[in-house]
Design an enzyme around this catalytic site. Structure first.
Site, mmCIF file in Angstrom:
data_model
loop_
_atom_site.group_PDB
_atom_site.id
_atom_site.type_symbol
_atom_site.label_atom_id
_atom_site.label_comp_id
_atom_site.label_asym_id
_atom_site.label_seq_id
_atom_site.Cartn_x
_atom_site.Cartn_y
_atom_site.Cartn_z
ATOM 1 N N SER A 146 0.862 -1.188 0.000
ATOM 2 C CA SER A 146 0.000 0.000 0.000
ATOM 3 C C SER A 146 0.896 1.235 0.000
ATOM 4 C CB SER A 146 -0.848 -0.007 1.282
ATOM 5 O OG SER A 146 -1.422 1.259 1.505
ATOM 6 N N TYR A 159 -1.601 -0.994 10.619
ATOM 7 C CA TYR A 159 -1.774 -1.356 9.205
ATOM 8 C C TYR A 159 -0.600 -0.829 8.379
ATOM 9 C CZ TYR A 159 -3.503 -1.400 4.432
ATOM 10 O OH TYR A 159 -3.614 -1.604 3.071
HETATM 11 N N1 LIG Z 1 -8.799 -0.921 -1.068
HETATM 12 C C1 LIG Z 1 -7.825 -0.079 -0.765
HETATM 13 O O1 LIG Z 1 -8.038 1.146 -0.638
HETATM 14 C C2 LIG Z 1 -6.417 -0.603 -0.617
HETATM 15 C C3 LIG Z 1 -5.359 0.323 -0.671
HETATM 16 C C4 LIG Z 1 -4.055 -0.140 -0.538
HETATM 17 C C5 LIG Z 1 -3.812 -1.484 -0.345
HETATM 18 N N2 LIG Z 1 -4.849 -2.370 -0.290
HETATM 19 C C6 LIG Z 1 -4.523 -3.791 -0.069
HETATM 20 O O2 LIG Z 1 -5.116 -4.567 -1.084
HETATM 21 C C7 LIG Z 1 -5.341 -5.882 -0.605
HETATM 22 C C8 LIG Z 1 -6.748 -6.315 -0.993
HETATM 23 O O3 LIG Z 1 -7.657 -5.468 -0.340
HETATM 24 P P1 LIG Z 1 -9.080 -5.071 -0.973
HETATM 25 O O4 LIG Z 1 -9.081 -3.602 -1.166
HETATM 26 O O5 LIG Z 1 -9.405 -5.953 -2.106
HETATM 27 O O6 LIG Z 1 -10.004 -5.373 0.306
HETATM 28 P P2 LIG Z 1 -11.303 -6.315 0.469
HETATM 29 O O7 LIG Z 1 -12.277 -6.018 -0.619
HETATM 30 O O8 LIG Z 1 -11.719 -6.148 1.880
HETATM 31 O O9 LIG Z 1 -10.714 -7.793 0.248
HETATM 32 C C9 LIG Z 1 -9.851 -8.374 1.201
HETATM 33 C C10 LIG Z 1 -9.651 -9.836 0.870
HETATM 34 O O10 LIG Z 1 -8.786 -10.412 1.868
HETATM 35 C C11 LIG Z 1 -9.390 -11.576 2.380
HETATM 36 N N3 LIG Z 1 -9.087 -11.809 3.777
HETATM 37 C C12 LIG Z 1 -9.119 -10.930 4.816
HETATM 38 N N4 LIG Z 1 -8.873 -11.561 5.977
HETATM 39 C C13 LIG Z 1 -8.695 -12.882 5.673
HETATM 40 C C14 LIG Z 1 -8.440 -14.045 6.428
HETATM 41 N N5 LIG Z 1 -8.326 -14.008 7.776
HETATM 42 N N6 LIG Z 1 -8.317 -15.229 5.799
HETATM 43 C C15 LIG Z 1 -8.464 -15.303 4.459
HETATM 44 N N7 LIG Z 1 -8.688 -14.239 3.676
HETATM 45 C C16 LIG Z 1 -8.825 -13.048 4.276
HETATM 46 C C17 LIG Z 1 -10.908 -11.333 2.221
HETATM 47 O O11 LIG Z 1 -11.590 -12.582 2.131
HETATM 48 P P3 LIG Z 1 -12.629 -13.157 3.239
HETATM 49 O O12 LIG Z 1 -13.170 -11.991 4.017
HETATM 50 O O13 LIG Z 1 -13.656 -13.891 2.426
HETATM 51 O O14 LIG Z 1 -11.794 -14.073 4.062
HETATM 52 C C18 LIG Z 1 -10.965 -10.613 0.886
HETATM 53 O O15 LIG Z 1 -11.002 -11.523 -0.167
HETATM 54 C C19 LIG Z 1 -5.087 -5.833 0.896
HETATM 55 O O16 LIG Z 1 -3.814 -6.402 1.169
HETATM 56 C C20 LIG Z 1 -5.093 -4.358 1.215
HETATM 57 O O17 LIG Z 1 -4.285 -4.055 2.328
HETATM 58 C C21 LIG Z 1 -6.144 -1.960 -0.429
#
Ligand SMILES: NC(=O)c1ccc[n+]([C@@H]2O[C@H](COP(=O)([O-])OP(=O)(O)OC[C@H]3O[C@@H](n4cnc5c(N)ncnc54)[C@H](OP(=O)(O)O)[C@@H]3O)[C@@H](O)[C@H]2O)c1
Length: 288
Positions: A146, A159
């Site tokens: 991130s 985080y």
């Molecule tokens: N969206 C943003 O603004 C943003 C910005 C920078 C970086 N990121 C990074 O991008 C990545 C993906 O995030 P996203 O934006 O796609 O968020 P999201 O829509 O909340 O998706 C998160 C994913 O991680 C999985 N996950 C979370 N906890 C888990 C666990 N205990 N076991 C297995 N799977 C788990 C969730 O699956 P389940 O809940 O089904 O388990 C879901 O598929 C993350 O690493 C996040 O830090 C996001």
């Protein structure tokens, strides 16, 4: 970039049930041979698997319901992977979560979940999968970090620190693997409209959306396109979005003492916005 770079690959995506991970699956499906999808929400994984199979009849999909906070379950998954004979060519360490609010008021369970999913799981999966990549003589790892990894962020303290680990680890690993024909790319997105914010919010009533977040927001499709392009071109790091990229370039030149002044002002402003109830009683169910 042609998606054909990934032709006939076997790809493992963590956090494939939503957001960025699900989009990785959708964009890679027309090219790759085999996909291993991991998350806790099995209904979401099954729906995605069905969707991908209908559009891409050639594709073999293995969905695995897995709580990545659970090291024993992760170990069983890695053993299954070893025994299955599947050799992962592209590992996408995407699963992750945040926690918005003051550290002093946070719940230990949420902190532990971030340490385990964002750091421990990512490191362990990489550790377990690298030997087969070395044996095959090639491979690619995409670690989802991130922009928060590039500077401390008050009210996202743990985080941002977990993502700083991801970026640092990925850069060092990339150097170590230069001669092994295994590439490591770090994806550093700014705000992306996914479920991330809803999960990171402590109080569902709190509105964490700000004008700045809207301006810097980049679509999930664009983030994934840029990330896959970077992997195909063996780039070390990708920050999708012109505005986000430009801002992070400027931030890199701001001296630390000035950054501290900005952090202090931000922290004071956010103090009320993310106010949370008094710290709950909890039982520590494990340590990392
Ligand atoms: N969206 C943003 O603004 C943003 C910005 C920078 C970086 N990121 C990074 O991008 C990545 C993906 O995030 P996203 O934006 O796609 O968020 P999201 O829509 O909340 O998706 C998160 C994913 O991680 C999985 N996950 C979370 N906890 C888990 C666990 N205990 N076991 C297995 N799977 C788990 C969730 O699956 P389940 O809940 O089904 O388990 C879901 O598929 C993350 O690493 C996040 O830090 C996001």
């Amino acid at each position: 970039m042609s998606i054909s770079f990934f032709a006939e690959c076997t790809v493992l995506i963590t956090g494939a049930s939503a957001g960025i991970g699900r989009e990785f699956a959708r964009q890679l499906a027309p090219a790759v041979n085999t996909m291993i999808l991991v998350a806790r929400r099995n209904d979401r994984l099954e729906a995605l698997e069905l969707e991908l199979r209908i559009i891409n009849p050639h594709l073999e999909v293995f969905s695995r319901q897995l709580d990545l906070r659970d090291h024993a379950a992760l170990e069983r998954f890695c053993n299954w992977l070893d025994e299955s004979g599947l050799s992962v060519d592209l590992l996408i360490n995407n699963a992750g979560l945040g926690d918005r609010g003051a550290f002093i008021d946070s719940e230990w369970e949420r902190i532990l979940a971030m340490l385990r999913v964002n750091i421990e799981t990512l490191t362990y999966l990489t550790y377990r999968i690298l030997p087969s990549m070395r044996k095959a003589g090639f491979g690619a790892i995409l670690n989802v970090s991130s922009v928060a990894s590039l500077l401390p962020v008050p009210h996202l303290a743990v985080y941002a620190a977990t993502k700083a680990y991801v970026t640092s680890f990925s850069e060092a690993l990339r150097a170590e693997l230069r001669n092994a024909n295994i590439s490591v790319t770090t994806l550093c997105p700014g705000p992306v409209p996914t479920e991330f914010d809803a999960v990171a919010r402590r109080d569902p009533e709190t509105n964490t959306s700000t004008a700045a977040r809207e301006v810097f927001s980049v679509s999930v499709q664009e983030v994934v396109r840029r990330a896959l392009n970077a992997v195909a071109r063996d780039k070390a790091r990708v920050i999708p979005g012109t505005l986000v990229h430009l801002s992070m370039t400027i931030v890199a030149f701001i001296p630390m003492y000035l950054k501290r002044l900005i952090f202090n002002a931000q922290a004071t402003r956010k103090k009320n916005a993310f106010a949370s109830p008094a710290r709950p009683n909890y039982e520590i169910s494990g340590t990392i």
